[in-house]
Structure formats: C-alpha cells, structure tokens
Design an enzyme around this catalytic site. Structure first.
Site, PDB file in Angstrom:
ATOM      1  N   CYS A 120       0.836  -1.200   0.000  1.00 19.23           N
ATOM      2  CA  CYS A 120       0.000   0.000   0.000  1.00 19.23           C
ATOM      3  C   CYS A 120       0.874   1.255   0.000  1.00 19.23           C
ATOM      4  O   CYS A 120       1.478   1.584  -1.008  1.00 19.23           O
ATOM      5  CB  CYS A 120      -0.985  -0.046   1.160  1.00 19.23           C
ATOM      6  SG  CYS A 120      -2.371   1.115   0.958  1.00 19.23           S
ATOM      7  N   HIS A 173      -3.671  -4.936   0.515  1.00 21.12           N
ATOM      8  CA  HIS A 173      -3.137  -5.380   1.808  1.00 21.12           C
ATOM      9  C   HIS A 173      -3.169  -6.907   1.893  1.00 21.12           C
ATOM     10  O   HIS A 173      -4.073  -7.491   2.506  1.00 21.12           O
ATOM     11  CB  HIS A 173      -3.950  -4.774   2.957  1.00 21.12           C
ATOM     12  CG  HIS A 173      -3.581  -3.368   3.261  1.00 21.12           C
ATOM     13  ND1 HIS A 173      -2.611  -3.029   4.187  1.00 21.12           N
ATOM     14  CD2 HIS A 173      -4.032  -2.201   2.745  1.00 21.12           C
ATOM     15  CE1 HIS A 173      -2.489  -1.721   4.239  1.00 21.12           C
ATOM     16  NE2 HIS A 173      -3.339  -1.185   3.369  1.00 21.12           N
ATOM     17  N   GLU A 184      -1.585  -8.876   3.728  1.00 17.71           N
ATOM     18  CA  GLU A 184      -1.517  -9.380   5.109  1.00 17.71           C
ATOM     19  C   GLU A 184      -2.895  -9.507   5.753  1.00 17.71           C
ATOM     20  O   GLU A 184      -3.046 -10.196   6.768  1.00 17.71           O
ATOM     21  CB  GLU A 184      -0.612  -8.467   5.954  1.00 17.71           C
ATOM     22  CG  GLU A 184      -1.250  -7.221   6.527  1.00 17.71           C
ATOM     23  CD  GLU A 184      -1.511  -6.109   5.518  1.00 17.71           C
ATOM     24  OE1 GLU A 184      -2.161  -5.109   5.883  1.00 17.71           O
ATOM     25  OE2 GLU A 184      -1.054  -6.242   4.362  1.00 17.71           O
TER      26      GLU A 184
END
Length: 274
Positions: A115, A214, A216
């Site tokens: 990001c 994102h 994660e």
C-alpha cells in the site's frame, strides 16, 4: 536446520493509550504483518523510524525488507502541493522509509512494498502519485469504510513477477487506500491493474515488488512466500546492486535527499535497471 530469513518490517510511530498510560509515543505495526511473515516461513524484525544514514547498516543484518502501509507520503517528495484531503503526518516515516528503500535498491535486497510502501517505492524511483483517487474513479471501490477493509478485483499482468505468482486472470484482494501511482517510476513496470485502470502492483529488477492492496489482511500467502524464498536465496548468493544513479551512501542519506519537515523540496530519484 537452516535459520528462517529475517524480514525487516517498517513500523508506525504514533501516540497511543493503554491501561494506566495515556498518550505514550509507540513504535508499532498491526499484528497481521508479523503473522504474515511468520506464516510464510520468515522472522519479522520491526524497524522503527531511525536516522536515515543508518539504513544500510540496519539492512546489512537482514535478508529482506517490507515497507508497511500507513498514512500518506508528503507530496513534496514528488514535487506537488498537498491535495486538501492528503494527510501527510508522518515525516519520521517518510525520511526513514525512503532511506530504507534506497538502501535496499542499492544493495539488491528483496523488497516488498505494501500500500503506502508501494507508493513510496514508486516515488523513490522518480514517479508520482494521484493524491486522491476518488477524484478520478468510483470512490467506493478502493477505500473500504472507516475501520474496515474493502475488497475489489485486480488483474495480474501476464509475464510479470506478479503474473507468475498469480496465474489466474483476476483475484479479489483486501483494500484500503485513497491514493495510487500516477507517473510510473524509472525502471519500474506495472504488475497488476484494477478493472478501472488503477495501478495495483509495480515491480523492478530482482525481487522488487509493490502491491497496492493489503495481502496481510487475507489468507493468500503467495506474495510473502515468494519474498521469503527470495530472501533465503539471497543468503547463499552475493547480492548485486541494481543499476542506480545514486550511491548507497546517497541513498541512505541524510536530509539532503528528503524534504524538510516543513514540506519543501523533492526527493532525488533512483533509477533501477532492467
């Protein structure tokens, strides 16, 4: 047993409160980042903001680097005044993470920008950002909602590093951003696009990758597993510097290459070969 690779993860620097403590300055990163590294086979090493000139020394002790998400980068780094909705309130991160990315590129270290981290990679390489994406595309697609990630499709570009990691035509990713890559940095190429044309991944030589979403926050470990593989390989092979105009010393540099906290000046771009 071979040791797991050490993956540096940049952190936030914020004032928080907990228990009996109020307004304490804390270096932190959402736990999903460290779990992402761990679940992919690496060891997360947190990198709070430090003096930019120390970046090469810090990276010399690591096997790969992740620049995490976070607030907007100061647009002075790419020579623009701030948009009314730009919130660039992390000068310590801007200085430190710019130095980390420059030092990683100078050494050839495997690098993943997430990001904000992808945007910073683009700016370090001489690119610019769209400061408020809803000015040009549907405002409901990329931003999520307050405190919650959204989701949208991305389309990997065949023949790229990301296209090799994600051979499917499209995939749904967790998202939360209001800025995006505008002018692509020198030596970078597009690795994925959203259906509305927003650049969703960029990449350079070796393992130099930025993703606008994102990863994660999801269950798909392919991006991080690829970084861990690259980091493991880098431990057994000598790292080769990328084709940079700036030296490693300049890359880490001191305040000369970064805007002052007042928000004036531009960052000196590096140019990656290949």
């Amino acid at each position: 047993m071979d040791r797991r690779p050490f993956i540096g993860v940049s952190t936030y620097l914020v004032d928080v409160s907990w228990s009996d403590w109020r307004g304490r300055r804390v270096a932190l990163v959402p736990e999903r980042y460290t779990a992402f590294v761990r679940d992919a086979g690496g060891v997360a090493v947190l990198l709070p903001p430090d003096a930019p000139e120390r970046a090469p020394e810090v990276l010399a002790r690591l096997d790969a680097l992740v620049i995490s998400g976070g607030p907007d980068m100061d647009p002075a780094y790419y020579g623009q005044p701030p948009h009314p909705l730009t919130e660039a309130d992390a000068p310590e991160r801007d200085h430190w993470e710019t130095a980390l990315v420059r030092a990683a590129l100078a050494s050839g270290m495997p690098l993943l920008g997430i990001c904000r981290g992808m945007q910073l990679l683009n700016v370090v390489c001489g690119g610019s950002l769209l400061q408020h994406l809803p000015d040009v595309v549907d405002p409901d697609v990329h931003a999520g909602s307050p405190g919650a990630y959204g989701a949208h499709l991305v389309r990997p570009v065949p023949g790229t590093l990301l296209g090799d990691l994600f051979p499917e035509t499209e995939l749904t990713v967790p998202t939360f951003h209001h800025q995006a890559v505008d002018r692509l940095g020198d030596g970078l190429r597009v690795g994925a696009l959203a259906p509305d044309g927003t650049i969703e991944a960029i990449e350079g030589p070796g393992f130099t990758l930025g993703v606008q979403w994102h990863p994660e926050q999801g269950e798909d470990l392919r991006v991080m597993r690829a970084l861990v593989r690259a980091a493991t390989a880098a431990r057994t092979l000598p790292l080769e510097p990328l084709d940079l105009l700036a030296s490693a010393a300049e890359a880490a540099g001191t305040a000369a290459a970064a805007p002052a906290a007042s928000g004036t000046g531009t960052v000196t771009p590096v140019r990656v070969g290949g």
